[in-house]
Design an enzyme around this catalytic site. Structure first.
Site, PDB file in Angstrom:
ATOM      1  N   HIS A  87      -2.794 -10.073  -0.670  1.00  0.00           N
ATOM      2  CA  HIS A  87      -3.063  -8.700  -0.237  1.00  0.00           C
ATOM      3  C   HIS A  87      -4.008  -8.596   0.964  1.00  0.00           C
ATOM      4  CE1 HIS A  87      -3.001  -4.389  -0.670  1.00  0.00           C
ATOM      5  NE2 HIS A  87      -4.323  -4.329  -0.844  1.00  0.00           N
ATOM      6  N   ASN A  93      -6.071  -4.687  -4.453  1.00  0.00           N
ATOM      7  CA  ASN A  93      -7.317  -4.199  -5.036  1.00  0.00           C
ATOM      8  C   ASN A  93      -7.094  -3.009  -5.962  1.00  0.00           C
ATOM      9  OD1 ASN A  93      -6.774  -3.046  -2.305  1.00  0.00           O
ATOM     10  ND2 ASN A  93      -8.479  -1.688  -2.829  1.00  0.00           N
ATOM     11  N   HIS A 130      -4.417  -0.133   6.150  1.00  0.00           N
ATOM     12  CA  HIS A 130      -3.370   0.890   6.193  1.00  0.00           C
ATOM     13  C   HIS A 130      -2.873   1.090   7.627  1.00  0.00           C
ATOM     14  CE1 HIS A 130      -5.286   2.574   2.264  1.00  0.00           C
ATOM     15  NE2 HIS A 130      -4.678   1.413   2.093  1.00  0.00           N
ATOM     16  N   HIS A 149     -11.697  -2.881   6.741  1.00  0.00           N
ATOM     17  CA  HIS A 149     -11.553  -4.155   6.010  1.00  0.00           C
ATOM     18  C   HIS A 149     -11.688  -5.370   6.925  1.00  0.00           C
ATOM     19  CE1 HIS A 149     -10.420  -1.674   2.656  1.00  0.00           C
ATOM     20  NE2 HIS A 149      -9.322  -1.247   3.261  1.00  0.00           N
ATOM     21  N   ASP A 183       0.845  -1.203   0.000  1.00  0.00           N
ATOM     22  CA  ASP A 183       0.000   0.000   0.000  1.00  0.00           C
ATOM     23  C   ASP A 183       0.879   1.251   0.000  1.00  0.00           C
ATOM     24  OD1 ASP A 183      -3.048  -1.051   0.722  1.00  0.00           O
ATOM     25  OD2 ASP A 183      -1.448  -2.332   1.495  1.00  0.00           O
TER      26      ASP A 183
END
Length: 339
Positions: free
Chosen positions: A161, A75, A200, A171, A15
């Site tokens: 991921h 994603n 994140h 998430h 990320d």
């Protein structure tokens, strides 16, 4: 065995994006002088706008031009925009053919004492054999793990991921279908470490299996904190799960240093704490808070370790108590039970 004078070092991030934090995290990794760079999805945040990949390439060139890299899509490579991974496949091709894969999204590679398995995870079907027709991803992972020679590569590292073990509200449980389908397989073959991004923030688990601490399970590590523009993942679920060893909503990167066939060292270092003033649309980082290890906290981080700059853990493969860590399971008659 590894040369004890120069262990194998794998730097890990995910990320990333193209921000001042992204650049500072890249410089920190370059200073580590790793042997291999693992990118666990969401590289440039181009989201289908191809020129952003060129900006990303120029910014990351000091690191990516000098260190061998392996990665998996996230994603922002697969779902965002209209190219379904084409930019990723052509700019960062992975060694899939040599590992017997027919898809550039899944592959394996041996480096030193480590067997690395890269998968698309939740961004491709994951169905196991319980329904009579397994997915291509499951079949490739099962075949690949069964071929691992642990006398040559005793450490098995898997990366995809979207995490299974994530105690952040962002998430949360997104990877549960993938977990239902493939966790038994990973445990059966004694996977040692799983790397993820997507969230994140940074989080490390204890060895875990089916949401319980298990000394024969895998350590799951989320490193989705490399600097993307969307900001940190807040808030953490409370109380902290027993399987969760460390969690923090800051930005940084990690390194897995393999010392021998039994011992390895994990270290995560914070690079930046960010803040967001009243009325601000974006998170900001002036370029100092957290950069040199000084105390700081990302605004809104409610983890118990929000001020801690470094997380370290000694990883030990217990081949005495854990038969799944000893040898390739192709030698054994029993099969993983799919539920």
């Amino acid at each position: 065995d590894s040369d004890p004078g120069r262990p194998l070092k794998l730097a890990v991030w995910a990320d990333i994006g193209v921000t001042n934090i992204s650049y500072s995290v890249m410089r920190r990794i370059a200073d580590m002088r790793p042997d291999v760079l693992l990118t666990v999805g969401d590289y440039s945040y181009a989201d289908g706008w191809s020129p952003r990949w060129e900006t990303f390439g120029v910014m990351m060139e000091p690191l990516m031009s000098s260190v061998a890299g392996l990665g998996v899509p996230g994603n922002h490579e697969i779902q965002m925009g209209f190219f379904q991974g084409n930019d990723f496949v052509h700019r960062f091709p992975q060694p899939y053919r040599q590992s017997g894969s027919t898809s550039p999204m899944m592959y394996s590679y041996d480096t030193g004492l480590v067997h690395i398995l890269g998968l698309p995870g939740s961004y491709a079907p994951t169905t196991n054999t319980s329904l009579g027709r397994a997915s291509a991803q499951y079949l490739f992972a099962a075949s690949d793990l069964a071929r691992v020679d642990r006398s040559v590569t005793p450490w098995i590292v898997v990366m995809y991921h979207t995490p299974w073990y994530n105690s952040n509200s962002k998430h949360y449980l997104e990877g549960i279908k993938h977990q239902w389908d493939m966790e038994d397989l990973f445990h059966y073959h004694g996977v040692d470490v799983v790397f993820n991004g997507h969230v994140h923030a940074y989080e490390r688990s204890y060895p875990v299996y089916k949401n319980k601490v298990d000394p024969c399970g895998a350590v799951h590590i989320v490193v989705g904190d490399a600097g993307n523009y969307e900001g940190p993942a807040l808030q953490w679920t409370q109380p902290q799960p027993q399987w969760s060893a460390f969690r923090e909503s800051a930005f940084g990167s990690g390194a897995l240093t393999v010392l021998s066939g039994i011992n390895a060292q994990w270290e995560w270092r914070r690079v930046a704490c960010v803040s967001k003033g009243p009325g601000d649309a974006f998170w900001s980082w002036p370029g100092q808070a957290g950069l040199h290890g000084e105390p700081c906290t990302t605004e809104g981080d409610d983890s118990m370790t929000s001020t801690v700059a470094v997380d370290t853990a000694a990883l030990v493969r217990d081949v005495v108590s854990c038969p799944n860590k000893v040898a390739s399971r192709r030698l054994f008659a029993e099969k993983p039970v799919m539920v």
